[in-house]
Design a protein around this motif. Structure first.
Motif, mmCIF file in Angstrom:
data_model
loop_
_atom_site.group_PDB
_atom_site.id
_atom_site.type_symbol
_atom_site.label_atom_id
_atom_site.label_comp_id
_atom_site.label_asym_id
_atom_site.label_seq_id
_atom_site.Cartn_x
_atom_site.Cartn_y
_atom_site.Cartn_z
ATOM 1 N N MET A 1 0.857 -1.180 0.000
ATOM 2 C CA MET A 1 0.000 0.000 0.000
ATOM 3 C C MET A 1 0.898 1.236 0.000
ATOM 4 N N GLU A 5 -2.144 6.307 0.238
ATOM 5 C CA GLU A 5 -3.276 5.422 0.511
ATOM 6 C C GLU A 5 -3.367 5.124 2.007
ATOM 7 N N ILE A 6 -2.219 4.938 2.642
ATOM 8 C CA ILE A 6 -2.187 4.704 4.093
ATOM 9 C C ILE A 6 -2.711 5.930 4.827
ATOM 10 N N GLU A 7 -2.282 7.106 4.394
ATOM 11 C CA GLU A 7 -2.739 8.346 5.025
ATOM 12 C C GLU A 7 -4.253 8.501 4.864
ATOM 13 N N LYS A 8 -4.756 8.230 3.666
ATOM 14 C CA LYS A 8 -6.191 8.379 3.391
ATOM 15 C C LYS A 8 -7.012 7.392 4.222
ATOM 16 N N LYS A 9 -6.599 6.135 4.248
ATOM 17 C CA LYS A 9 -7.341 5.106 4.996
ATOM 18 C C LYS A 9 -7.290 5.402 6.496
ATOM 19 N N THR A 10 -6.145 5.865 6.988
ATOM 20 C CA THR A 10 -6.033 6.219 8.402
ATOM 21 C C THR A 10 -6.968 7.378 8.728
ATOM 22 N N GLU A 11 -7.027 8.361 7.840
ATOM 23 C CA GLU A 11 -7.919 9.497 8.073
ATOM 24 C C GLU A 11 -9.377 9.044 8.092
ATOM 25 N N GLU A 12 -9.736 8.098 7.239
ATOM 26 C CA GLU A 12 -11.099 7.558 7.243
ATOM 27 C C GLU A 12 -11.410 6.881 8.575
ATOM 28 N N LEU A 13 -10.460 6.120 9.112
ATOM 29 C CA LEU A 13 -10.648 5.481 10.418
ATOM 30 C C LEU A 13 -10.737 6.515 11.537
ATOM 31 N N ASP A 68 -8.069 -3.238 11.717
ATOM 32 C CA ASP A 68 -8.061 -3.206 10.257
ATOM 33 C C ASP A 68 -6.777 -3.820 9.693
ATOM 34 N N PHE A 70 -4.004 -2.844 8.011
ATOM 35 C CA PHE A 70 -3.693 -2.660 6.591
ATOM 36 C C PHE A 70 -2.284 -2.127 6.337
#
Length: 153
Positions: A1, A5-13, A68, A70
Protein backbone atom coordinates in the motif's frame (compact mmCIF):
# COMPACT_ATOMS: atom_id res chain seq x y z
CA UNK A 1 0.00 0.00 0.00
CA UNK A 2 1.33 3.43 -0.93
CA UNK A 3 2.03 6.26 1.49
CA UNK A 4 -0.90 8.42 0.38
CA UNK A 5 -3.28 5.42 0.51
CA UNK A 6 -2.19 4.70 4.09
CA UNK A 7 -2.74 8.35 5.03
CA UNK A 8 -6.19 8.38 3.39
CA UNK A 9 -7.34 5.11 5.00
CA UNK A 10 -6.03 6.22 8.40
CA UNK A 11 -7.92 9.50 8.07
CA UNK A 12 -11.10 7.56 7.24
CA UNK A 13 -10.65 5.48 10.42
CA UNK A 14 -9.95 8.65 12.39
CA UNK A 15 -13.12 10.55 11.36
CA UNK A 16 -15.55 8.88 13.81
CA UNK A 17 -12.90 8.85 16.55
CA UNK A 18 -12.30 12.57 16.12
CA UNK A 19 -16.04 13.29 16.16
CA UNK A 20 -16.53 11.20 19.31
CA UNK A 21 -13.71 13.13 21.01
CA UNK A 22 -14.84 16.59 19.92
CA UNK A 23 -11.76 17.30 17.81
CA UNK A 24 -11.07 17.93 14.14
CA UNK A 25 -8.46 16.23 12.00
CA UNK A 26 -5.76 18.67 10.95
CA UNK A 27 -3.58 16.21 9.04
CA UNK A 28 -2.39 12.62 8.80
CA UNK A 29 1.08 11.75 7.54
CA UNK A 30 3.01 8.54 7.07
CA UNK A 31 6.72 9.29 6.89
CA UNK A 32 10.03 7.48 7.12
CA UNK A 33 12.64 9.16 9.30
CA UNK A 34 16.05 7.69 10.13
CA UNK A 35 14.92 4.30 8.82
CA UNK A 36 11.76 4.19 10.97
CA UNK A 37 8.14 4.65 9.84
CA UNK A 38 5.88 7.09 11.71
CA UNK A 39 2.14 7.43 11.35
CA UNK A 40 1.23 10.87 12.68
CA UNK A 41 -2.26 12.18 13.27
CA UNK A 42 -2.62 15.86 14.06
CA UNK A 43 -5.84 16.86 15.83
CA UNK A 44 -7.18 20.24 16.83
CA UNK A 45 -10.17 22.01 18.32
CA UNK A 46 -11.14 25.51 19.33
CA UNK A 47 -8.85 26.42 22.23
CA UNK A 48 -6.39 23.64 21.36
CA UNK A 49 -5.99 20.06 22.51
CA UNK A 50 -4.31 18.81 25.66
CA UNK A 51 -2.27 15.68 26.26
CA UNK A 52 -5.25 13.77 27.66
CA UNK A 53 -7.25 14.30 24.48
CA UNK A 54 -4.26 13.15 22.39
CA UNK A 55 -3.98 10.01 24.54
CA UNK A 56 -7.71 9.25 24.17
CA UNK A 57 -7.58 9.63 20.40
CA UNK A 58 -4.31 7.67 20.20
CA UNK A 59 -5.76 4.67 22.07
CA UNK A 60 -8.92 4.62 19.95
CA UNK A 61 -6.99 5.03 16.69
CA UNK A 62 -4.48 2.36 17.69
CA UNK A 63 -7.34 -0.09 18.33
CA UNK A 64 -8.93 0.75 14.96
CA UNK A 65 -5.60 0.34 13.14
CA UNK A 66 -4.97 -3.00 14.86
CA UNK A 67 -8.44 -4.24 13.91
CA UNK A 68 -8.06 -3.21 10.26
CA UNK A 69 -4.34 -4.15 10.04
CA UNK A 70 -3.69 -2.66 6.59
CA UNK A 71 -0.16 -1.30 7.22
CA UNK A 72 2.51 -3.88 6.43
CA UNK A 73 5.50 -2.02 7.87
CA UNK A 74 6.30 -1.64 11.56
CA UNK A 75 5.55 1.96 12.56
CA UNK A 76 5.19 4.29 15.51
CA UNK A 77 1.82 5.98 15.98
CA UNK A 78 1.90 9.58 17.19
CA UNK A 79 -1.15 11.75 17.90
CA UNK A 80 -0.57 15.42 18.67
CA UNK A 81 -1.65 18.99 18.12
CA UNK A 82 -0.36 20.57 14.90
CA UNK A 83 1.34 23.21 17.08
CA UNK A 84 1.51 26.96 16.79
CA UNK A 85 3.79 27.07 13.74
CA UNK A 86 1.68 24.54 11.86
CA UNK A 87 2.39 23.77 8.24
CA UNK A 88 -0.22 24.57 5.64
CA UNK A 89 -0.55 21.60 3.30
CA UNK A 90 -4.18 21.15 2.37
CA UNK A 91 -6.77 23.55 1.03
CA UNK A 92 -8.62 23.48 4.36
CA UNK A 93 -5.41 24.64 6.09
CA UNK A 94 -5.10 27.59 3.72
CA UNK A 95 -8.81 28.44 4.01
CA UNK A 96 -8.59 28.54 7.81
CA UNK A 97 -5.47 30.72 7.69
CA UNK A 98 -6.62 33.58 5.43
CA UNK A 99 -5.59 36.87 7.04
CA UNK A 100 -2.93 35.27 9.23
CA UNK A 101 0.82 35.80 9.08
CA UNK A 102 2.78 33.08 7.31
CA UNK A 103 6.42 32.26 6.68
CA UNK A 104 7.51 30.20 3.70
CA UNK A 105 10.49 28.97 1.76
CA UNK A 106 10.82 28.46 -1.96
CA UNK A 107 12.64 25.62 -3.67
CA UNK A 108 14.45 28.17 -5.86
CA UNK A 109 15.24 31.77 -5.02
CA UNK A 110 13.15 34.57 -6.49
CA UNK A 111 15.25 37.68 -7.09
CA UNK A 112 17.92 36.16 -4.83
CA UNK A 113 15.52 35.46 -1.95
CA UNK A 114 14.24 32.04 -0.82
CA UNK A 115 12.47 32.92 2.45
CA UNK A 116 9.45 35.19 2.74
CA UNK A 117 6.94 36.32 5.35
CA UNK A 118 3.64 38.12 5.01
CA UNK A 119 -0.11 37.85 5.40
CA UNK A 120 -1.97 35.09 3.57
CA UNK A 121 -4.49 36.83 1.33
CA UNK A 122 -5.86 34.07 -0.90
CA UNK A 123 -5.12 30.76 -2.57
CA UNK A 124 -6.37 28.42 -5.25
CA UNK A 125 -5.31 24.99 -6.44
CA UNK A 126 -2.22 26.37 -8.18
CA UNK A 127 -1.13 29.50 -6.32
CA UNK A 128 -0.94 31.41 -3.06
CA UNK A 129 -1.21 35.19 -2.70
CA UNK A 130 0.62 36.77 0.24
CA UNK A 131 0.69 40.45 1.16
CA UNK A 132 4.34 41.40 1.74
CA UNK A 133 5.15 45.00 2.69
CA UNK A 134 1.67 46.16 1.57
CA UNK A 135 2.07 44.53 -1.86
CA UNK A 136 0.27 41.37 -2.99
CA UNK A 137 2.72 38.76 -4.25
CA UNK A 138 1.63 35.62 -6.06
CA UNK A 139 3.55 32.32 -5.71
CA UNK A 140 2.89 28.99 -7.40
CA UNK A 141 2.20 26.29 -4.82
CA UNK A 142 4.69 24.01 -6.58
CA UNK A 143 7.40 26.68 -5.96
CA UNK A 144 6.88 26.55 -2.18
CA UNK A 145 8.86 23.95 -0.26
CA UNK A 146 7.18 24.74 3.08
CA UNK A 147 4.63 27.28 4.30
CA UNK A 148 3.56 27.62 7.90
CA UNK A 149 1.88 30.00 10.28
CA UNK A 150 4.31 32.58 11.62
CA UNK A 151 4.98 32.56 15.34
CA UNK A 152 4.28 36.00 16.74
CA UNK A 153 5.78 36.67 20.15
Amino acid sequence: MKKNEIEKKTEELLVPIAEANGVTIYDVEYVKEAGEWYLRAYIDREGGVDINKCVDVSHALSDALDADDFIEDAYTLEVSSPGLGRQLKKDRHFANSIGQNVEFKLFKARDGVKEFAGTLKSFDSDSVTVTINDKDENFLRKEISVIKLALDF
